[in-house]
Design a protein around this motif. Sequence first.
Motif, PDB file in Angstrom:
ATOM      1  N   LEU A  78      35.717  37.897  28.393  1.00 22.52           N
ATOM      2  CA  LEU A  78      35.275  38.380  29.700  1.00 22.52           C
ATOM      3  C   LEU A  78      36.067  39.610  30.105  1.00 22.52           C
ATOM      4  O   LEU A  78      37.307  39.631  30.026  1.00 22.52           O
ATOM      5  CB  LEU A  78      35.420  37.272  30.751  1.00 22.52           C
ATOM      6  CG  LEU A  78      34.818  37.542  32.134  1.00 22.52           C
ATOM      7  CD1 LEU A  78      34.264  36.248  32.733  1.00 22.52           C
ATOM      8  CD2 LEU A  78      35.853  38.140  33.087  1.00 22.52           C
ATOM      9  N   VAL A  79      35.343  40.641  30.552  1.00 20.01           N
ATOM     10  CA  VAL A  79      35.963  41.876  31.026  1.00 20.01           C
ATOM     11  C   VAL A  79      35.383  42.206  32.393  1.00 20.01           C
ATOM     12  O   VAL A  79      34.162  42.226  32.570  1.00 20.01           O
ATOM     13  CB  VAL A  79      35.678  43.052  30.054  1.00 20.01           C
ATOM     14  CG1 VAL A  79      36.289  44.341  30.598  1.00 20.01           C
ATOM     15  CG2 VAL A  79      36.220  42.741  28.664  1.00 20.01           C
ATOM     16  N   SER A  80      36.253  42.474  33.347  1.00 21.60           N
ATOM     17  CA  SER A  80      35.800  42.855  34.684  1.00 21.60           C
ATOM     18  C   SER A  80      36.197  44.297  34.941  1.00 21.60           C
ATOM     19  O   SER A  80      37.385  44.638  34.906  1.00 21.60           O
ATOM     20  CB  SER A  80      36.413  41.930  35.740  1.00 21.60           C
ATOM     21  OG  SER A  80      35.883  42.219  37.017  1.00 21.60           O
ATOM     22  N   LYS A  81      35.196  45.137  35.174  1.00 24.53           N
ATOM     23  CA  LYS A  81      35.425  46.557  35.431  1.00 24.53           C
ATOM     24  C   LYS A  81      34.123  47.145  35.973  1.00 24.53           C
ATOM     25  O   LYS A  81      33.070  46.492  35.947  1.00 24.53           O
ATOM     26  CB  LYS A  81      35.831  47.266  34.143  1.00 24.53           C
ATOM     27  CG  LYS A  81      34.741  47.297  33.065  1.00 24.53           C
ATOM     28  CD  LYS A  81      35.202  48.089  31.849  1.00 24.53           C
ATOM     29  CE  LYS A  81      34.101  48.185  30.790  1.00 24.53           C
ATOM     30  NZ  LYS A  81      34.508  49.040  29.649  1.00 24.53           N
ATOM     31  N   PRO A  82      34.151  48.390  36.516  1.00 26.74           N
ATOM     32  CA  PRO A  82      32.904  49.023  36.959  1.00 26.74           C
ATOM     33  C   PRO A  82      31.887  49.068  35.822  1.00 26.74           C
ATOM     34  O   PRO A  82      32.243  49.301  34.662  1.00 26.74           O
ATOM     35  CB  PRO A  82      33.374  50.428  37.365  1.00 26.74           C
ATOM     36  CG  PRO A  82      34.791  50.222  37.795  1.00 26.74           C
ATOM     37  CD  PRO A  82      35.337  49.200  36.838  1.00 26.74           C
ATOM     38  N   ILE A  83      30.606  48.852  36.176  1.00 26.80           N
ATOM     39  CA  ILE A  83      29.571  48.640  35.164  1.00 26.80           C
ATOM     40  C   ILE A  83      28.411  49.628  35.297  1.00 26.80           C
ATOM     41  O   ILE A  83      27.928  49.894  36.396  1.00 26.80           O
ATOM     42  CB  ILE A  83      29.017  47.202  35.258  1.00 26.80           C
ATOM     43  CG1 ILE A  83      30.106  46.179  34.891  1.00 26.80           C
ATOM     44  CG2 ILE A  83      27.801  47.002  34.353  1.00 26.80           C
ATOM     45  CD1 ILE A  83      29.690  44.737  35.137  1.00 26.80           C
TER      46      ILE A  83
ATOM     47  N   PHE B   8      29.745  51.552  38.383  1.00 32.97           N
ATOM     48  CA  PHE B   8      30.122  51.228  39.755  1.00 32.97           C
ATOM     49  C   PHE B   8      30.595  49.779  39.807  1.00 32.97           C
ATOM     50  O   PHE B   8      30.119  48.923  39.067  1.00 32.97           O
ATOM     51  CB  PHE B   8      28.941  51.414  40.700  1.00 32.97           C
ATOM     52  CG  PHE B   8      29.303  51.303  42.164  1.00 32.97           C
ATOM     53  CD1 PHE B   8      29.868  52.366  42.832  1.00 32.97           C
ATOM     54  CD2 PHE B   8      29.098  50.119  42.849  1.00 32.97           C
ATOM     55  CE1 PHE B   8      30.221  52.271  44.176  1.00 32.97           C
ATOM     56  CE2 PHE B   8      29.441  50.002  44.193  1.00 32.97           C
ATOM     57  CZ  PHE B   8      30.005  51.082  44.851  1.00 32.97           C
ATOM     58  N   GLY B   9      31.520  49.506  40.712  1.00 35.16           N
ATOM     59  CA  GLY B   9      32.027  48.150  40.888  1.00 35.16           C
ATOM     60  C   GLY B   9      33.536  48.132  40.951  1.00 35.16           C
ATOM     61  O   GLY B   9      34.179  49.168  41.183  1.00 35.16           O
ATOM     62  N   GLY B  10      34.105  46.970  40.738  1.00 36.40           N
ATOM     63  CA  GLY B  10      35.554  46.837  40.794  1.00 36.40           C
ATOM     64  C   GLY B  10      36.064  46.012  39.640  1.00 36.40           C
ATOM     65  O   GLY B  10      35.405  45.870  38.605  1.00 36.40           O
ATOM     66  N   TYR B  11      37.246  45.432  39.837  1.00 39.40           N
ATOM     67  CA  TYR B  11      37.903  44.695  38.767  1.00 39.40           C
ATOM     68  C   TYR B  11      38.090  43.221  39.113  1.00 39.40           C
ATOM     69  O   TYR B  11      38.854  42.522  38.443  1.00 39.40           O
ATOM     70  CB  TYR B  11      39.250  45.361  38.454  1.00 39.40           C
ATOM     71  CG  TYR B  11      39.095  46.773  37.937  1.00 39.40           C
ATOM     72  CD1 TYR B  11      39.000  47.039  36.570  1.00 39.40           C
ATOM     73  CD2 TYR B  11      38.993  47.851  38.818  1.00 39.40           C
ATOM     74  CE1 TYR B  11      38.840  48.323  36.100  1.00 39.40           C
ATOM     75  CE2 TYR B  11      38.829  49.145  38.357  1.00 39.40           C
ATOM     76  CZ  TYR B  11      38.748  49.381  37.002  1.00 39.40           C
ATOM     77  OH  TYR B  11      38.579  50.658  36.530  1.00 39.40           O
ATOM     78  N   GLY B  12      37.391  42.752  40.119  1.00 34.49           N
ATOM     79  CA  GLY B  12      37.431  41.344  40.478  1.00 34.49           C
ATOM     80  C   GLY B  12      36.349  40.573  39.748  1.00 34.49           C
ATOM     81  O   GLY B  12      35.189  41.001  39.711  1.00 34.49           O
TER      82      GLY B  12
ATOM     83  N   LYS C 139      42.331  48.284  41.411  1.00 36.42           N
ATOM     84  CA  LYS C 139      41.382  47.169  41.432  1.00 36.42           C
ATOM     85  C   LYS C 139      40.007  47.529  42.002  1.00 36.42           C
ATOM     86  O   LYS C 139      39.074  46.742  41.874  1.00 36.42           O
ATOM     87  CB  LYS C 139      41.961  46.004  42.260  1.00 36.42           C
ATOM     88  CG  LYS C 139      43.186  45.343  41.671  1.00 36.42           C
ATOM     89  CD  LYS C 139      42.851  44.427  40.516  1.00 36.42           C
ATOM     90  CE  LYS C 139      42.208  43.143  40.964  1.00 36.42           C
ATOM     91  NZ  LYS C 139      41.975  42.204  39.868  1.00 36.42           N
ATOM     92  N   HIS C 140      39.897  48.682  42.656  1.00 36.61           N
ATOM     93  CA  HIS C 140      38.676  48.998  43.399  1.00 36.61           C
ATOM     94  C   HIS C 140      38.061  50.336  43.001  1.00 36.61           C
ATOM     95  O   HIS C 140      38.749  51.222  42.512  1.00 36.61           O
ATOM     96  CB  HIS C 140      38.966  49.076  44.907  1.00 36.61           C
ATOM     97  CG  HIS C 140      39.597  47.867  45.497  1.00 36.61           C
ATOM     98  ND1 HIS C 140      40.968  47.657  45.477  1.00 36.61           N
ATOM     99  CD2 HIS C 140      39.059  46.799  46.132  1.00 36.61           C
ATOM    100  CE1 HIS C 140      41.246  46.512  46.083  1.00 36.61           C
ATOM    101  NE2 HIS C 140      40.109  45.968  46.485  1.00 36.61           N
ATOM    102  N   THR C 141      36.764  50.450  43.269  1.00 35.29           N
ATOM    103  CA  THR C 141      36.163  51.773  43.409  1.00 35.29           C
ATOM    104  C   THR C 141      36.577  52.246  44.794  1.00 35.29           C
ATOM    105  O   THR C 141      36.157  51.675  45.805  1.00 35.29           O
ATOM    106  CB  THR C 141      34.629  51.712  43.302  1.00 35.29           C
ATOM    107  OG1 THR C 141      34.262  51.434  41.952  1.00 35.29           O
ATOM    108  CG2 THR C 141      34.002  53.039  43.721  1.00 35.29           C
TER     109      THR C 141
END
Length: 407
Positions: free
Chosen positions: A385-390, A369-373, A350-352
């Motif tokens: 919607l997609v949540s991931k490092p960007i 960079f970023g996370g999955y929240g 879930k995290h960097t």
Amino acid sequence: MTTNLGTKENTVFTERHESIEKCVDYLTTHRSEILSILSNISSYRAANAEIDSTIKTLQGAMREVETYRPACQDSMAVFMPSNVILYSYALYLLIPSLFVNRIEFRASSHVAEYVSLLHDKLKEVHQLPISNLKVSQKAFMTNSVSQANIVVFTGTYQNAEQIKKQMSREQLYIFFGQGINPFIIGPDADLSLAADDVIRMRLFNSGQDCLGPDIILTHESIAESFKNLLLEKVEALTFGANDDPNANYSPIFYKDILTAMSEYFNNNDKYIIYGGGIDFRTKKMEPTILYSKLEDRLEIAEYFSPVFNVVSYPDDEQLMKLIGSSYFSERAMGCSLYGSEHLVDKLRKKHTLTINQTLEDVEQGNKAFGGYGTMSNYIFYDMQLVSKPILISEVVAEFLAEKRIEV
């Protein structure tokens, strides 16, 4: 404009790279001018680090877009953040100008004056079609955002969601928010390294940075030792003005933070073991340590100030139950682990994740960079919607590959 944007052999405005190089030269030779602007809102160390990071990122700009080969787009609208204004100028404006024909942005009201000063100086150098629109948010939404191929928003999740509702299926919407960024200090951690690193991160720009850890989770077997070590190190810190190179922390720029933290300290006074003082005249906030146990369920805030929220946990099961809770998962961005390396695989989902180093040590402007929240960052396109490092260039290449403009 002579670049043929319709072929895979040339996916960027290559002639604009010269403008990027001019900015690098300007930042190098006119460092003091830029520093004088940034020092209005940032500490000496933070302002200098921001200039260094910006130069390094711009030097890697062409390599970045050649790596990901984003399809050139016509327009982009950007809601700029209220901190790291130079670095953000590079990430959200200068580098995207290599693959976006024209970019319009709106500065945060907190720092609009200084963003305008910065833009005026850099605009003379790069001469790129990047425009600072000094309009209301409503006007910016109507005249810029609604027409843009790409929309970038930096700010709170709640505001991001309001804007997302107005996106069309064809628009690429990119949201950059903030996370909890926990420090996890296991029973076998190097406590001195962990204490030094948590102070470096929590006091970066006097805590006014989105990468700062809002909770320091410490195994109960070493919690007392870590607390005492942290106290010893924090007591030695010195306060000074933003132009003081020897200051460990400086005045708080954002006045609403002073008000919010004053109320937070008052409500949670029994957990304060050091600091807690706020001088509204000088904008000085003492580095403050709160100490509690996991079972106390102390409220977690996005402190954005020099606050160390140390929480002891009994075992891995309780730790991972907390990290896996909806509150933490929704805000999953970065995580720094000291000791307990058997947790690496679980935390990376879930995290960097950094191991025995900080997010500042690994963050690099030319990499995702970023996370999955979803409250930390997300991409919204075609109602999905997609949540991931960007990384903007990589996201444009992935989602808008078939929407290349022709010139």
